[in-house]
Motif scaffolding. Structure first.
Motif, PDB file in Angstrom:
ATOM      1  N   GLU A 393       0.781  -1.187  -0.121  1.00 13.14           N
ATOM      2  CA  GLU A 393      -0.004   0.028   0.032  1.00 13.14           C
ATOM      3  C   GLU A 393       0.789   1.424  -0.172  1.00 13.14           C
ATOM      4  OE1 GLU A 393      -2.571  -0.295   3.350  1.00 13.14           O
ATOM      5  OE2 GLU A 393      -3.772  -1.771   2.618  1.00 13.14           O
ATOM      6  N   MET A 394       2.025   1.271   0.331  1.00 12.37           N
ATOM      7  CA  MET A 394       2.761   2.457   0.480  1.00 12.37           C
ATOM      8  C   MET A 394       3.182   2.908  -0.919  1.00 12.37           C
ATOM      9  SD  MET A 394       4.072   2.397   3.462  1.00 12.37           S
ATOM     10  CE  MET A 394       5.597   3.162   3.973  1.00 12.37           C
ATOM     11  N   PRO A 395       3.045   2.311  -2.105  1.00 15.53           N
ATOM     12  CA  PRO A 395       3.590   2.946  -3.340  1.00 15.53           C
ATOM     13  C   PRO A 395       2.141   3.991  -3.787  1.00 15.53           C
ATOM     14  CG  PRO A 395       3.996   0.735  -3.478  1.00 15.53           C
ATOM     15  CD  PRO A 395       3.462   0.879  -2.401  1.00 15.53           C
ATOM     16  N   GLU A 396       0.907   3.528  -3.177  1.00 15.90           N
ATOM     17  CA  GLU A 396      -0.219   4.343  -3.395  1.00 15.90           C
ATOM     18  C   GLU A 396      -0.061   5.669  -2.707  1.00 15.90           C
ATOM     19  OE1 GLU A 396      -3.481   1.920  -2.592  1.00 15.90           O
ATOM     20  OE2 GLU A 396      -3.047   0.381  -4.039  1.00 15.90           O
ATOM     21  N   ILE A 452      12.584  14.749  -0.858  1.00 22.43           N
ATOM     22  CA  ILE A 452      12.086  14.121   0.151  1.00 22.43           C
ATOM     23  C   ILE A 452      11.044  12.926  -0.254  1.00 22.43           C
ATOM     24  CG2 ILE A 452      10.045  13.992   1.969  1.00 22.43           C
ATOM     25  CD1 ILE A 452      10.719  16.623   2.692  1.00 22.43           C
ATOM     26  N   ILE A 453      10.480  13.092  -1.119  1.00 20.65           N
ATOM     27  CA  ILE A 453       9.651  12.086  -1.762  1.00 20.65           C
ATOM     28  C   ILE A 453      10.565  10.877  -2.394  1.00 20.65           C
ATOM     29  CG2 ILE A 453       8.046  11.377  -3.743  1.00 20.65           C
ATOM     30  CD1 ILE A 453       6.621  13.781  -3.158  1.00 20.65           C
ATOM     31  N   LEU A 457      11.275   6.825  -1.270  1.00 19.67           N
ATOM     32  CA  LEU A 457      11.117   6.088  -2.214  1.00 19.67           C
ATOM     33  C   LEU A 457      12.413   5.079  -1.866  1.00 19.67           C
ATOM     34  CD1 LEU A 457       9.793   7.601  -5.503  1.00 19.67           C
ATOM     35  CD2 LEU A 457       8.385   5.991  -4.067  1.00 19.67           C
ATOM     36  N   THR A 458      13.413   5.698  -1.776  1.00 18.99           N
ATOM     37  CA  THR A 458      14.744   4.780  -1.716  1.00 18.99           C
ATOM     38  C   THR A 458      14.579   3.913  -0.310  1.00 18.99           C
ATOM     39  OG1 THR A 458      16.210   6.596  -2.616  1.00 18.99           O
ATOM     40  CG2 THR A 458      17.214   4.801  -1.309  1.00 18.99           C
ATOM     41  N   ALA A 459      14.046   4.661   0.721  1.00 24.56           N
ATOM     42  CA  ALA A 459      13.664   3.941   1.999  1.00 24.56           C
ATOM     43  C   ALA A 459      12.719   2.876   1.963  1.00 24.56           C
ATOM     44  CB  ALA A 459      13.072   4.982   2.941  1.00 24.56           C
ATOM     45  N   PRO A 716      13.826   3.095   8.010  1.00 23.35           N
ATOM     46  CA  PRO A 716      14.922   3.937   7.794  1.00 23.35           C
ATOM     47  C   PRO A 716      14.649   5.234   7.052  1.00 23.35           C
ATOM     48  CG  PRO A 716      14.444   2.354   5.940  1.00 23.35           C
ATOM     49  CD  PRO A 716      13.433   2.201   6.990  1.00 23.35           C
ATOM     50  N   TYR A 717      13.454   5.698   7.154  1.00 21.38           N
ATOM     51  CA  TYR A 717      13.059   7.060   6.621  1.00 21.38           C
ATOM     52  C   TYR A 717      13.356   8.143   7.690  1.00 21.38           C
ATOM     53  CZ  TYR A 717       9.900   4.048   4.156  1.00 21.38           C
ATOM     54  OH  TYR A 717       9.368   3.284   3.142  1.00 21.38           O
ATOM     55  N   ALA A 718      13.933   7.884   8.720  1.00 23.77           N
ATOM     56  CA  ALA A 718      14.441   8.935   9.762  1.00 23.77           C
ATOM     57  C   ALA A 718      15.431   9.597   9.233  1.00 23.77           C
ATOM     58  CB  ALA A 718      14.731   8.290  11.289  1.00 23.77           C
TER      59      ALA A 718
END
Length: 756
Positions: A393-396, A452-453, A457-459, A716-718
């Protein structure tokens, strides 16, 4: 005073709440930034006759407060006058208190000249006027105390002293009311009434002092005081113009005088002194019960701030900066705990604990209890399929954020292209500021949001890769005990007991301590996340005291005080882990012998159990990552929606200005008379796929002029700290000929009621 309010305590409470509200607003709204004009009329409406001001308009909340306070004092005196004629104790007490409050307010307002903006005040706010009113209220309060004392049948000597103090206050009031600068303001009956009361309380004092003389058998002095009292009552009636003024006491004094003379003629035969030789009634400070009551910080007993969330701009900025620091400290402390827990898990996995400890005492056909418990945890959480669904669901969520940002950039791009095209066509006739000089802040923030986006996406790829690496182990654990029994090899563990029973018992106890440590960290992490403390009050106090806010130092002090207990707990937890790890390694070597599960000599069963343990740890981490990642994207959505709204407003305002300027250019070329401009329709918001789930409906996006919440990074988004909210609206709307209807309306001059 507004005629819509009746003379009652509930009506007075309305004024109290309004005064408290503007008092709080005064501390929140910078006077140099918001100029709201307040117009008030003279309460006595006689200024124009004698050269004074009929009304005054001042753009100051302080002036509004002063005028409302005047009205409060006037209302208090009116209600007190109604209560004064009552016979009940409560209403007499209320009357005295209201008169004293009114006196305190009028005295407080003598310093109101500082809020007039350098202008001359209306006559009602002149210091001499306020001083006279304050003294008059005090005299009436003392009169109520006299009435209460007589009603309670207090000793005659006490009542006489109270009357003497009332006479003194009315005499002082009469002197101030008769000053040439203010005497023209009062209604015609004010001065006669005050003069009459001054004489009446002088007479009343002699009347009660005569009762004291009668008790002490001083008949001569009693007759002299009663005679003087009767004469003074007549003077009071003449001054007031009312023949019935205090007539009850005058008649009673006449009866007592006749009785006293008769007794003196037949019994006592005392010499009657002259009235001028009578000793003055003793005046002691304790007999002056009436005192001005100070104006409290809050007047209402049931006040609720309607603008509780509103703070000065400086405080708002300081709170936002402090909140960023708080988020950084929170993420840092939670990161320390999670890294330590991951290290602990990896050490236990390398030692195949606690599974090997359980497996060493059981047959190879059984599943260790700790693996069964881990399996049940994953089953309860939805297993591999549930986690995979959340990850998918994250890509949405990312796509929705990209669409909002794409639409924002499109609006900016098309507006700038339109401006450049017209500038190229009309040359020097196109005189407005180029869009490229106004939209720089928007472009900068858009680029930072895009970064940021991309980083997020890398995370996401890191999360997906971690799930793929441990998917098999997670699926086996999610299959329950039967799947574990089928998956585990039965070749027997290479980690068989070689040490003593004491070492085994020590290891079991250490495993219990590990689970306790994990539970403590979960509680500690929740406390760190939910740690809140008051930022507004310290920053408001600093601004009020110093006129500025030293945000870095004050934030450091506040955060240090708030985080200090939690940081000690984090440190203790890390130190506890160090000692646990040392003890676990020592007892494991003693019980199992030194073995390396990464080598080929480890049994297949040991390696599989280690793989399952790592899979469980990965599942726990991924759950946290996905949960926090979803919040990250939803918070970012709110920021982007606020950002898009600001850009939409900017583009609409520029389009309106463009239409007006085009009409001016066209009229100049053709000499066509000007027509009423018609504003263009506001562009619609971008459309989204209606079938796509909306993850942020539970948290509506903030309005353009609100501070949206900062998204919280996660591991890892932190590593990708969110950018601050876009800067304020950069285009000066007030310079345009037409303001769109959805901008906040400009302050109108309020139609305030006069003081009275």
């Amino acid at each position: 005073m507004s005629k819509n309010l009746d003379k009652s305590l509930p009506a007075l409470e309305v004024l109290y709440r309004y005064y408290d509200q503007i008092s709080i607003l005064e501390t929140k709204i910078p006077s140099h930034e918001v100029q709201i004009p307040f117009k008030w009329k003279d309460a006595f409406d006689k200024g124009s006759i004698f050269g004074g001001k009929v009304s005054l308009t001042v753009a100051s909340l302080g002036y509004e407060k002063a005028c409302v306070l005047f009205n409060i004092a006037a209302m208090q005196s009116q209600i007190a006058s109604l209560h004064r004629i009552s016979d009940t104790d409560e209403e007499l007490k209320s009357s005295a208190r209201l008169f004293q409050l009114s006196s305190g307010i009028f005295g407080h307002l003598k310093s109101a000249a500082s809020v007039m903006g350098g202008q001359e005040p209306t006559p009602d706010l002149n210091p001499e006027t306020l001083s006279a009113l304050s003294t008059l209220m005090l005299a009436q309060a003392q009169e109520v105390f006299v009435t209460k004392a007589i009603q309670d049948k207090m000793k005659d000597a006490i009542v006489a002293k109270l009357c003497a103090q009332a006479e003194e206050l009315y005499a002082d009031s009469m002197r101030q009311l008769q000053k040439d600068t203010v005497k023209h303001l009062w209604d015609k009956e004010w001065l006669p009434t005050v003069a009459g009361k001054q004489a009446a309380f002088l007479a009343l004092g002699h009347f009660f002092q005569a009762q004291v003389n009668a008790t002490n058998k001083k008949i001569g002095e009693q007759i002299a005081r009663l005679s003087h009292s009767i004469e003074t009552f007549k003077i009071a009636q003449q001054r007031s113009g009312n023949p019935n003024f205090f007539s009850d006491y005058a008649n009673k004094a006449s009866r007592l005088l006749a009785e006293a003379k008769k007794d003196n003629d037949f019994i006592y035969h005392e010499r009657i002194p002259e009235s001028g030789s009578l000793a003055a009634i003793e005046k002691v400070q304790s007999a002056r019960l009436a005192k001005p009551l100070p104006v409290g910080e809050r007047l209402s007993t049931n006040f609720k701030d309607l603008f509780d969330e509103l703070v000065p701009v400086a405080v708002h900025q300081a709170m936002a900066s402090c909140d960023v620091r708080k988020t950084e400290m929170t993420n840092s402390r939670i990161g320390q705990l999670r890294e330590a827990t991951q290290l602990l898990n990896s050490i236990l996995a390398s030692l195949n604990l606690p599974h090997a400890l359980e497996d060493s005492q059981s047959s190879s056909s059984e599943v260790p209890q700790s693996l069964i418990e881990k399996s049940q945890t994953i089953v309860d959480a939805g297993g591999s399929a549930g986690l995979n669904q959340l990850i998918n669901e994250m890509p949405e969520l990312v796509q929705r954020n990209k669409e909002i940002l794409d639409e924002s950039e499109r609006l900016l791009r098309e507006e700038e292209e339109s401006d450049d095209q017209l500038r190229g066509q009309l040359k020097e006739k196109w005189t407005r500021t180029p869009s490229s000089k106004l939209n720089g802040t928007f472009k900068t923030n858009a680029a930072r949001y895009r970064e940021i986006i991309n980083n997020a996406l890398t995370a996401d790829e890191v999360v997906r890769g971690k799930f793929n690496s441990h998917q098999q182990a997670i699926e086996v654990l999610g299959g329950g005990q039967a799947a574990l029994l089928q998956f585990l090899p039965r070749d027997g563990s290479s980690m068989k007991a070689q040490g003593s029973q004491a070492a085994r018992d020590a290891l079991k106890q250490l495993m219990i301590q590990v689970e306790t440590l994990r539970g403590e960290r979960e509680v500690l992490e929740a406390r760190i996340k939910n740690m809140n403390f008051d930022l507004k009050s310290p920053f408001l106090s600093a601004l009020a005291q110093d006129g500025a806010i030293d945000e870095p130092n004050l934030s450091t002090e506040l955060l240090g005080h708030a985080f200090s207990p939690l940081e000690r707990q984090v440190k203790d937890s890390l130190e506890k882990q160090e000692s646990l790890v040392v003890a676990i390694q020592q007892n494991s070597d003693e019980y199992f012998g030194r073995r390396d599960l990464t080598k080929d000599n480890a049994s297949q069963r040991d390696q599989v159990m280690r793989q399952l343990a790592e899979g469980f740890d990965a599942f726990t981490d991924l759950q946290n990552n996905v949960r926090e990642g979803t919040k990250f994207y939803n918070d970012l959505t709110q920021l982007l929606l606020a950002f898009q709204n600001k850009i939409s407003d900017f583009c609409f305002a520029r389009k309106t200005e463009k239409e007006e300027l085009l009409k001016d250019v066209t009229r100049s070329a053709s000499n066509v008379p000007a027509q009423q401009p018609v504003p263009p329709a506001r562009p619609p918001p971008p459309s989204f796929n209606a079938s796509a789930p909306n993850p942020y409906t539970s948290a509506p996006a903030p309005l353009p002029n609100q501070q949206p919440p900062q998204p919280t990074g996660y591991n890892p988004y932190a590593a990708y700290a969110p950018v601050p909210p876009p800067q304020g609206y950069p285009y000066p709307v007030q310079q345009m000929g037409y303001a769109p209807h959805y901008y906040p309306p400009q302050p109108q001059q309020p139609q305030q009621p006069p003081h009275q």
